[in-house]
Design a protein around this motif. Structure first.
Motif, mmCIF file in Angstrom:
data_model
loop_
_atom_site.group_PDB
_atom_site.id
_atom_site.type_symbol
_atom_site.label_atom_id
_atom_site.label_comp_id
_atom_site.label_asym_id
_atom_site.label_seq_id
_atom_site.Cartn_x
_atom_site.Cartn_y
_atom_site.Cartn_z
ATOM 1 N N ASP A 252 -11.442 8.487 1.956
ATOM 2 C CA ASP A 252 -11.842 7.371 2.803
ATOM 3 C C ASP A 252 -11.112 6.082 2.388
ATOM 4 O O ASP A 252 -11.129 5.722 1.209
ATOM 5 C CB ASP A 252 -13.358 7.244 2.600
ATOM 6 N N HIS A 253 -10.476 5.418 3.348
ATOM 7 C CA HIS A 253 -9.788 4.149 3.046
ATOM 8 C C HIS A 253 -10.709 3.162 2.348
ATOM 9 O O HIS A 253 -10.338 2.536 1.357
ATOM 10 C CB HIS A 253 -9.299 3.489 4.350
ATOM 11 N N ALA A 254 -11.912 2.988 2.921
ATOM 12 C CA ALA A 254 -12.807 1.934 2.423
ATOM 13 C C ALA A 254 -13.247 2.212 0.983
ATOM 14 O O ALA A 254 -13.260 1.312 0.139
ATOM 15 C CB ALA A 254 -14.031 1.814 3.337
ATOM 16 N N GLN A 255 -13.576 3.480 0.689
ATOM 17 C CA GLN A 255 -14.020 3.810 -0.676
ATOM 18 C C GLN A 255 -12.885 3.605 -1.684
ATOM 19 O O GLN A 255 -13.083 3.008 -2.754
ATOM 20 C CB GLN A 255 -14.498 5.270 -0.740
ATOM 21 N N ASP B 39 -9.681 -2.424 -5.527
ATOM 22 C CA ASP B 39 -9.653 -3.895 -5.492
ATOM 23 C C ASP B 39 -10.505 -4.502 -6.610
ATOM 24 O O ASP B 39 -10.250 -5.631 -7.036
ATOM 25 C CB ASP B 39 -10.152 -4.399 -4.131
ATOM 26 N N CYS C 15 -10.260 1.697 -1.472
ATOM 27 C CA CYS C 15 -9.854 0.294 -1.618
ATOM 28 C C CYS C 15 -10.948 -0.537 -2.286
ATOM 29 O O CYS C 15 -10.632 -1.442 -3.074
ATOM 30 C CB CYS C 15 -9.472 -0.285 -0.259
ATOM 31 N N ALA C 16 -12.212 -0.255 -1.993
ATOM 32 C CA ALA C 16 -13.296 -0.996 -2.655
ATOM 33 C C ALA C 16 -13.212 -0.775 -4.168
ATOM 34 O O ALA C 16 -13.375 -1.709 -4.963
ATOM 35 C CB ALA C 16 -14.651 -0.540 -2.118
ATOM 36 N N GLU D 241 -8.394 0.985 10.343
ATOM 37 C CA GLU D 241 -9.008 1.112 9.006
ATOM 38 C C GLU D 241 -8.099 0.526 7.930
ATOM 39 O O GLU D 241 -8.575 -0.106 6.975
ATOM 40 C CB GLU D 241 -9.288 2.585 8.688
ATOM 41 N N TYR E 180 -5.699 9.919 2.655
ATOM 42 C CA TYR E 180 -6.308 9.926 3.982
ATOM 43 C C TYR E 180 -5.749 11.088 4.797
ATOM 44 O O TYR E 180 -4.565 11.370 4.684
ATOM 45 C CB TYR E 180 -5.999 8.596 4.679
ATOM 46 N N ARG F 275 -8.580 -3.190 7.892
ATOM 47 C CA ARG F 275 -9.841 -3.607 7.253
ATOM 48 C C ARG F 275 -9.792 -3.456 5.736
ATOM 49 O O ARG F 275 -10.428 -4.215 5.015
ATOM 50 C CB ARG F 275 -11.011 -2.784 7.819
ATOM 51 N N ALA F 276 -9.030 -2.465 5.255
ATOM 52 C CA ALA F 276 -9.017 -2.165 3.816
ATOM 53 C C ALA F 276 -7.909 -2.901 3.060
ATOM 54 O O ALA F 276 -7.794 -2.761 1.843
ATOM 55 C CB ALA F 276 -8.876 -0.651 3.612
#
Ligand code: ZN
Length: 321
Positions: free
Chosen positions: A288-291, A297, A293-294, A45, A284, A48-49
């Motif tokens: 959530d990593h994705a939330q 970024d 980082c989105a 993860e 974490y 990906r992030a």
């Protein structure tokens, strides 16, 4: 942004449960397996992030909730050894913050020294007050017996991350009938902010002017209230510290974005403390990593500030790389 460093990322060992009362059933089981995993799904993860390095620390309340002093010392040591072993496998992707048995200030100072000098740890992360000797106790670290401990932290030149913990059941009167507010929705910030203010108001930073404290969750609401705090304190006697609270927060504190992915709050923290004192974190696996980082970024700040907050400030404060 590639190459981000996330500075409040948690793991656990079998001895440190901690959050299962707050997150019952299958939700805790999922969190628990994520806390126990370092090199598997977590690393994938992170890739990906765009997170290059995660600065790892033990979950909460963990050591701070173990009121038997000898056991707290043993669990902290065991957790730190486990973390050192995990980081050694991928020193390019992970760094470590020490868990400390604050129940015994001398043992805490010795464990931090061991972790920094022998295990290459980058600082400490402590989960708020410690229960000491009996379950229904709470010791805060502004009291005099901790001054030699703080002198040692300053001497080592490493930051101290003051992380939230659960309030004690006997001291939750304000939450009666509203226990959903205990913990991360509200109680965590309440508890951590008062501890940070106690440290600042005690004169600790007059004695140790280089000491650096890190607060998560964009400063546990303190930046938002800093003006009013000093405005009202100018009329109230009794504080031992020499300077205004705002001075200490701008000289001795950093804040991180852990679990607080709100653009207005980030901009307020930058305006109040300066972009050099804000760092990226996810929190974490509770977040959530994705939330995270989105949001980070794309957040509408200067690219130079994104670079500082996303990476450079952490490299400097935690002496990474
Ligand atoms: Zn956390």
């Amino acid at each position: 942004m590639q190459g981000k460093i996330a500075v409040e990322e948690h793991f656990r060992i079998e001895e440190t449960k901690g959050s299962e009362a707050r997150y019952p059933g299958s939700y805790w089981a999922g969190l628990s397996s994520k806390l126990l995993d370092v090199h598997g799904a977590r690393l994938a993860e992170m890739d990906r992030a765009g997170i290059e390095i995660a600065v790892l620390s033990l979950n909460s309340n963990a050591v701070q909730g173990i009121y038997e002093v000898g056991k707290a010392i043993a669990v902290a040591r065991k957790a730190n050894d486990a973390l050192a072993a995990a980081v050694t496998k991928r020193p390019d992707r992970f760094a470590a913050l020490a868990a400390l048995p604050m129940q015994d200030p001398e043992a805490a100072a010795a464990e931090l020294t061991r972790c920094v000098r022998e295990l290459n740890f980058k600082g400490a992360l402590v989960n708020g007050f410690s229960q000491v000797g009996a379950e229904d106790t709470a010791v805060y670290y502004d009291v005099p017996q901790y001054r030699p401990f703080w002198a040692e932290v300053a001497r080592l030149g490493v930051p101290f991350y003051l992380h939230p913990r659960d309030q004690l059941p006997s001291r939750r009167q304000a939450y009666e009938g509203h226990t959903y507010l205990v913990g991360s929705p509200w109680g965590f910030a309440d508890e951590t902010a008062i501890h940070a203010l106690r440290l600042a108001g005690s004169g600790l930073f007059d004695e140790c002017p280089k000491l650096q404290i890190v607060l998560g969750h964009l400063g546990e609401r303190i930046p938002y209230d800093l003006w009013r705090l000093d405005h009202r304190l100018s009329k109230v006697p009794g504080r031992r510290a020499k300077r205004a609270m705002g001075d200490y927060f701008r000289r001795n504190f950093h804040v991180t974005t852990s679990g607080h992915f709100c653009t207005q709050s980030l901009i307020h923290a930058i305006l109040t403390l300066g972009a050099d004192r804000v760092m990226f974190a996810v929190d974490y696996p509770f977040e959530d990593h994705a939330q995270a980082c989105a949001w980070f970024d794309a957040v509408d700040i200067a690219e130079a500030d994104r670079r500082k907050i996303g990476r450079d400030n952490a490299v400097r404060l935690f002496t990474l790389g």
